[in-house]
Design a protein around this motif. Structure first.
Motif, PDB file in Angstrom:
ATOM      1  N   VAL A  83      58.492  45.802  50.174  1.00  0.00           N
ATOM      2  CA  VAL A  83      58.627  47.093  50.843  1.00  0.00           C
ATOM      3  C   VAL A  83      59.791  47.828  50.186  1.00  0.00           C
ATOM      4  O   VAL A  83      60.939  47.370  50.243  1.00  0.00           O
ATOM      5  N   GLU A  84      59.498  48.937  49.556  1.00  0.00           N
ATOM      6  CA  GLU A  84      60.528  49.672  48.821  1.00  0.00           C
ATOM      7  C   GLU A  84      61.676  50.083  49.747  1.00  0.00           C
ATOM      8  O   GLU A  84      61.457  50.636  50.829  1.00  0.00           O
ATOM      9  N   GLY A  85      62.906  49.764  49.301  1.00  0.00           N
ATOM     10  CA  GLY A  85      64.088  50.132  50.062  1.00  0.00           C
ATOM     11  C   GLY A  85      64.382  49.247  51.253  1.00  0.00           C
ATOM     12  O   GLY A  85      65.304  49.538  52.024  1.00  0.00           O
ATOM     13  N   GLU A  86      63.626  48.153  51.419  1.00  0.00           N
ATOM     14  CA  GLU A  86      63.818  47.256  52.562  1.00  0.00           C
ATOM     15  C   GLU A  86      63.920  45.810  52.068  1.00  0.00           C
ATOM     16  O   GLU A  86      62.945  45.059  52.076  1.00  0.00           O
ATOM     17  N   PRO A  87      65.112  45.389  51.616  1.00  0.00           N
ATOM     18  CA  PRO A  87      65.274  44.029  51.074  1.00  0.00           C
ATOM     19  C   PRO A  87      64.875  42.930  52.052  1.00  0.00           C
ATOM     20  O   PRO A  87      64.321  41.907  51.642  1.00  0.00           O
ATOM     21  N   SER A  88      65.141  43.121  53.337  1.00  0.00           N
ATOM     22  CA  SER A  88      64.826  42.070  54.311  1.00  0.00           C
ATOM     23  C   SER A  88      63.327  41.880  54.489  1.00  0.00           C
ATOM     24  O   SER A  88      62.877  40.827  54.956  1.00  0.00           O
ATOM     25  N   LEU A  89      62.553  42.888  54.122  1.00  0.00           N
ATOM     26  CA  LEU A  89      61.098  42.802  54.238  1.00  0.00           C
ATOM     27  C   LEU A  89      60.428  42.501  52.908  1.00  0.00           C
ATOM     28  O   LEU A  89      59.200  42.414  52.846  1.00  0.00           O
ATOM     29  N   SER A  90      61.219  42.365  51.863  1.00  0.00           N
ATOM     30  CA  SER A  90      60.674  42.060  50.540  1.00  0.00           C
ATOM     31  C   SER A  90      60.892  40.584  50.263  1.00  0.00           C
ATOM     32  O   SER A  90      61.910  40.167  49.707  1.00  0.00           O
ATOM     33  N   ASP A  91      59.930  39.792  50.694  1.00  0.00           N
ATOM     34  CA  ASP A  91      60.072  38.340  50.637  1.00  0.00           C
ATOM     35  C   ASP A  91      58.690  37.722  50.831  1.00  0.00           C
ATOM     36  O   ASP A  91      57.693  38.431  50.983  1.00  0.00           O
ATOM     37  N   THR A  92      58.654  36.395  50.833  1.00  0.00           N
ATOM     38  CA  THR A  92      57.417  35.683  51.125  1.00  0.00           C
ATOM     39  C   THR A  92      57.477  35.177  52.557  1.00  0.00           C
ATOM     40  O   THR A  92      58.426  34.493  52.942  1.00  0.00           O
ATOM     41  N   PHE A  93      56.465  35.512  53.345  1.00  0.00           N
ATOM     42  CA  PHE A  93      56.433  35.156  54.758  1.00  0.00           C
ATOM     43  C   PHE A  93      55.238  34.248  55.043  1.00  0.00           C
ATOM     44  O   PHE A  93      54.191  34.369  54.410  1.00  0.00           O
ATOM     45  N   THR A  94      55.417  33.355  56.007  1.00  0.00           N
ATOM     46  CA  THR A  94      54.386  32.380  56.345  1.00  0.00           C
ATOM     47  C   THR A  94      53.645  32.791  57.607  1.00  0.00           C
ATOM     48  O   THR A  94      54.262  33.192  58.598  1.00  0.00           O
ATOM     49  N   VAL A  95      52.327  32.674  57.570  1.00  0.00           N
ATOM     50  CA  VAL A  95      51.511  32.958  58.747  1.00  0.00           C
ATOM     51  C   VAL A  95      51.720  31.838  59.765  1.00  0.00           C
ATOM     52  O   VAL A  95      51.566  30.659  59.450  1.00  0.00           O
ATOM     53  N   GLY A  96      52.089  32.219  60.979  1.00  0.00           N
ATOM     54  CA  GLY A  96      52.374  31.234  62.016  1.00  0.00           C
ATOM     55  C   GLY A  96      51.246  31.088  63.018  1.00  0.00           C
ATOM     56  O   GLY A  96      50.115  31.546  62.790  1.00  0.00           O
ATOM     57  N   ALA A 138      51.371  44.028  49.198  1.00  0.00           N
ATOM     58  CA  ALA A 138      51.215  42.700  49.793  1.00  0.00           C
ATOM     59  C   ALA A 138      50.187  41.896  49.014  1.00  0.00           C
ATOM     60  O   ALA A 138      49.192  42.441  48.524  1.00  0.00           O
ATOM     61  N   ARG A 139      50.447  40.599  48.921  1.00  0.00           N
ATOM     62  CA  ARG A 139      49.500  39.690  48.279  1.00  0.00           C
ATOM     63  C   ARG A 139      49.489  38.376  49.045  1.00  0.00           C
ATOM     64  O   ARG A 139      50.543  37.857  49.413  1.00  0.00           O
ATOM     65  N   ALA A 140      48.295  37.857  49.274  1.00  0.00           N
ATOM     66  CA  ALA A 140      48.158  36.636  50.067  1.00  0.00           C
ATOM     67  C   ALA A 140      48.137  35.397  49.182  1.00  0.00           C
ATOM     68  O   ALA A 140      47.551  35.398  48.098  1.00  0.00           O
ATOM     69  N   TYR A 141      48.785  34.342  49.662  1.00  0.00           N
ATOM     70  CA  TYR A 141      48.807  33.052  48.987  1.00  0.00           C
ATOM     71  C   TYR A 141      48.311  31.976  49.949  1.00  0.00           C
ATOM     72  O   TYR A 141      48.369  32.138  51.170  1.00  0.00           O
ATOM     73  N   VAL A 142      47.849  30.877  49.373  1.00  0.00           N
ATOM     74  CA  VAL A 142      47.424  29.722  50.159  1.00  0.00           C
ATOM     75  C   VAL A 142      48.366  28.569  49.840  1.00  0.00           C
ATOM     76  O   VAL A 142      48.612  28.267  48.671  1.00  0.00           O
ATOM     77  N   ARG A 143      48.910  27.927  50.872  1.00  0.00           N
ATOM     78  CA  ARG A 143      49.848  26.821  50.667  1.00  0.00           C
ATOM     79  C   ARG A 143      49.079  25.539  50.361  1.00  0.00           C
ATOM     80  O   ARG A 143      48.299  25.047  51.170  1.00  0.00           O
ATOM     81  N   LEU A 144      49.320  24.994  49.163  1.00  0.00           N
ATOM     82  CA  LEU A 144      48.648  23.774  48.728  1.00  0.00           C
ATOM     83  C   LEU A 144      49.677  22.731  48.312  1.00  0.00           C
ATOM     84  O   LEU A 144      50.735  23.071  47.781  1.00  0.00           O
ATOM     85  N   SER A 145      49.349  21.473  48.524  1.00  0.00           N
ATOM     86  CA  SER A 145      50.178  20.369  48.050  1.00  0.00           C
ATOM     87  C   SER A 145      49.606  19.880  46.724  1.00  0.00           C
ATOM     88  O   SER A 145      48.403  19.628  46.619  1.00  0.00           O
ATOM     89  N   ILE A 146      50.460  19.772  45.704  1.00  0.00           N
ATOM     90  CA  ILE A 146      50.046  19.257  44.398  1.00  0.00           C
ATOM     91  C   ILE A 146      50.819  17.966  44.178  1.00  0.00           C
ATOM     92  O   ILE A 146      52.045  17.982  44.026  1.00  0.00           O
ATOM     93  N   ASP A 147      50.127  16.837  44.164  1.00  0.00           N
ATOM     94  CA  ASP A 147      50.795  15.541  44.174  1.00  0.00           C
ATOM     95  C   ASP A 147      50.246  14.637  43.076  1.00  0.00           C
ATOM     96  O   ASP A 147      49.123  14.818  42.603  1.00  0.00           O
ATOM     97  N   GLY A 148      51.064  13.671  42.672  1.00  0.00           N
ATOM     98  CA  GLY A 148      50.614  12.690  41.691  1.00  0.00           C
ATOM     99  C   GLY A 148      51.144  12.981  40.304  1.00  0.00           C
ATOM    100  O   GLY A 148      52.303  13.372  40.128  1.00  0.00           O
ATOM    101  N   ALA A 149      50.292  12.810  39.291  1.00  0.00           N
ATOM    102  CA  ALA A 149      50.706  12.884  37.892  1.00  0.00           C
ATOM    103  C   ALA A 149      50.744  14.321  37.383  1.00  0.00           C
ATOM    104  O   ALA A 149      49.987  14.726  36.490  1.00  0.00           O
ATOM    105  N   VAL A 150      51.634  15.127  37.979  1.00  0.00           N
ATOM    106  CA  VAL A 150      51.897  16.484  37.509  1.00  0.00           C
ATOM    107  C   VAL A 150      53.389  16.609  37.250  1.00  0.00           C
ATOM    108  O   VAL A 150      54.185  15.801  37.732  1.00  0.00           O
TER     109      VAL A 150
END
Length: 253
Positions: A83-96, A138-150
């Motif tokens: 959000v231009e001019g709003e640092p507190s709103l320019s971040d990544t937020f989690t859907v609760g 705004a852009r949506a992301y999906v939280r994934l776990s990447i585990d093992g040989a990476v």
């Protein structure tokens, strides 16, 4: 090096097909979904269709209607907000819980009934109630776990339109001891994609959305036996040649 060559082949195949997005996939609009549901409902009521066809049409229509009512966002999904001019709103937020975003100086923002294709316009209107002339991205992301040989196991927020292979590369890609043929994706400890089906999905350029992944799903890449320092150096050099999209800013922890 066999794992490196195999992964390269999958990536090249995925890149050649990665632009193909199903009409009712990630970018589906409300109008498009509603039209599809109406056609299916007509089939379900048609006397000219078999019982099996009518049942299948009714079930698919119900899924679409539920999506339209509930929206695309689930608990744990992450949204990059600028959000231009709003640092507190320019971040990544989690859907609760309740598909709600809690935003500084704004409060609870419900995403119930919001499609991914509607997210930016919806948030711009909602934040406009609190902020004058708000410029919102705004852009949506999906939280994934990447585990093992990476290279960097952990939890990552990956764009829903990222390729399945890109999600793996977000964690730095497979290490030399990776057993790519045994890669699997789990949900609540049970495989939902594995073996040949998963390899074909990667090669076909399927995205996170195409594969039906949701927040909390886990990539598991088993390790093989011991490797030599030479294997590591050769593999590291090889990874630098792979043309993939990396998401370095989306690691959660």
């Amino acid at each position: 090096m066999r794992s490196a060559i195999a992964f390269a082949a999958l990536l090249l195949a995925a890149r050649s097909l990665g632009g193909q997005v199903p009409a009712l996939g990630l970018g589906a609009t409300r109008i498009g979904l509603d039209e599809r549901a109406q056609r299916l409902e007509e089939v379900a009521l048609s006397p000219n269709q078999s019982a099996a066809a009518k049942t299948a049409a009714a079930q698919e229509a119900a899924v679409i209607r539920r999506r339209l009512a509930e929206g695309d966002f689930k608990v744990g999904d992450r949204i990059l907000l600028l959000v231009e001019g709003e640092p507190s709103l320019s971040d990544t937020f989690t859907v609760g819980l309740g598909s709600t975003l809690i935003l500084p100086a704004v409060g609870d923002v419900s995403l119930v009934g919001v499609l991914r294709s509607e997210l930016q316009d919806y948030l711009a209107r909602r934040l406009g109630q609190n902020l004058r002339d708000a410029v919102v991205r705004a852009r949506a992301y999906v939280r994934l776990s990447i585990d093992g040989a990476v290279a960097r196991p952990g939890f990552y927020g990956v764009p829903a339109d990222a390729l399945l292979s890109d999600a793996l590369m977000a964690a730095g890609g497979p290490t030399p001891e990776a057993q790519l043929g045994k890669l699997r994706i789990e949900r609540a400890g049970r495989p939902i994609w594995e073996g040949r089906a998963l390899q074909q999905a990667i090669a076909a350029g399927k995205t996170i959305d195409d594969a039906g992944l949701i927040a909390g799903d886990q990539y598991v890449l088993p390790r093989r036996g011991r490797t030599t320092p030479g294997d590591v150096l050769r593999f590291g050099g090889f990874l630098l040649t792979i043309p993939v999209t990396i998401y370095p800013l989306t690691r959660i922890f």
